[in-house]
Enzyme design. Structure first.
Site, PDB file in Angstrom:
ATOM      1  CG  ASP A  42     -10.120  24.017  -1.667  1.00  0.00           C
ATOM      2  OD1 ASP A  42     -10.048  25.157  -1.187  1.00  0.00           O
ATOM      3  OD2 ASP A  42     -10.300  23.795  -2.882  1.00  0.00           O
ATOM      4  CB  VAL A  67     -10.346  16.183  -1.533  1.00  0.00           C
ATOM      5  CG1 VAL A  67     -10.865  16.662  -2.889  1.00  0.00           C
ATOM      6  CG2 VAL A  67      -8.853  16.461  -1.406  1.00  0.00           C
ATOM      7  CG  ASN A  93     -12.638  31.010   3.120  1.00  0.00           C
ATOM      8  OD1 ASN A  93     -12.642  32.231   3.001  1.00  0.00           O
ATOM      9  ND2 ASN A  93     -11.850  30.230   2.384  1.00  0.00           N
ATOM     10  CE1 TYR A 162     -17.708  36.681  -4.293  1.00  0.00           C
ATOM     11  CE2 TYR A 162     -18.008  39.006  -3.786  1.00  0.00           C
ATOM     12  CZ  TYR A 162     -17.397  37.794  -3.532  1.00  0.00           C
ATOM     13  OH  TYR A 162     -16.472  37.693  -2.520  1.00  0.00           O
ATOM     14  CE  LYS A 166     -19.021  35.775  -1.085  1.00  0.00           C
ATOM     15  NZ  LYS A 166     -18.467  34.779  -0.128  1.00  0.00           N
TER      16      LYS A 166
END
Length: 278
Positions: A42, A67, A93, A162, A166
């Site tokens: 992340d 990180v 993800n 988005y 997606k």
């Protein structure tokens, strides 16, 4: 054709991006419970460390963290290097919900494209050649889980960035499956609607009207679910060799209606949008 069989999670090396919280953290936990070694990645160092430390307290040295930016080739390379061995399962993800209406900026579009799509491309570029070689030599190959969204099958009111990215993420996953799915690379795309995460909460309280519209449309279309359920449904689909994982069953009905009569479906979405705006 190579049939490598479903990936065995016990003892597997898995990598999860966007793992500081939400769906990513849920994936990490479920994989650890099933015996995998998990690398959490992340950009948010503070949240990532807190999540990884909590899991490490339960699962010990099977938990690792890094990180970094998973949307770049270098970021992916550095993330994979933290795993204790060759990576068997990658969960793409990391995602952003940014850019609303036609006012979405070039920067909104660029960031959405990089995180929601190119991060998946970078991971596949790094991993698929090794998985193909493994399967051809009689090994297990590998598995790729794309955390897309119901927006990739339907649309996302309020956010063109988005919705479009997606769709692209789902399209890339379909291409991966069609190209390498019979050569030892398992691909599953999970497409939830509302999930109880920080992203949902931020959208509901945003100062942007289109952001609030987008989240109202999500929670009105189906009851939000826990992030863990997304992970469990995705891994069940992966284990059974299914491409599409739908944590919200109603999404299947919606996509069938869309495919049967797209004009009628769009008219219905217009009515739905108007009802939410009023």
């Amino acid at each position: 054709m190579v049939d490598a069989g479903p990936v065995e999670l016990e003892g597997a090396n898995a990598v999860v991006t966007g793992a500081a919280g939400g769906i990513g953290a849920a994936f990490a936990r479920v994989l650890l419970e099933r015996g995998a070694h998990v690398v959490l990645g992340d950009l948010d160092e503070e949240r990532l460390t807190a999540t990884a430390d909590g899991l490490r307290g339960e699962f010990g040295d099977r938990v690792r963290q890094r990180v970094g930016d998973s949307s770049t080739d270098l970021g992916v390379t550095e993330l994979l290097a933290v795993a204790p061995g060759p990576v068997d399962l990658f969960v793409a993800n990391a995602g952003v919900f940014r850019g609303f209406g036609l006012e979405a900026t070039d920067q909104d579009w660029a960031l959405s494209w990089e995180v929601n799509v190119l991060a998946h491309v970078a991971a596949a570029r790094a991993l698929v050649p090794g998985w193909l070689a493994s399967a051809a030599a009689g090994g297990a190959g590998g598995a790729f889980v794309s955390v897309a969204s119901a927006a990739g099958l339907l649309t996302q009111l309020g956010s063109p960035t988005y919705s479009a990215t997606k769709h692209a993420a789902l399209g890339f996953a379909e291409w991966l499956a069609a190209t390498y799915g019979d050569q030892g690379v398992q691909v599953t795309a999970v497409c939830p609607m509302g999930v109880r995460t920080a992203m949902l909460e931020e959208g509901e309280t945003s100062e942007q009207p289109d952001a609030r519209l987008g989240m109202r449309s999500v929670v009105s279309a189906g009851e939000p679910i826990d992030a863990r359920e997304v992970a469990e449904v995705a891994l069940a689909a992966l284990a059974s060799g299914r491409f599409l994982a739908l944590p919200h069953p109603e999404v299947d009905r919606m996509q069938q209606q869309k495919a049967a009569d797209r004009d009628r479906w769009i008219t219905g979405m217009q009515r739905f949008r108007t009802s939410l705006e009023s």
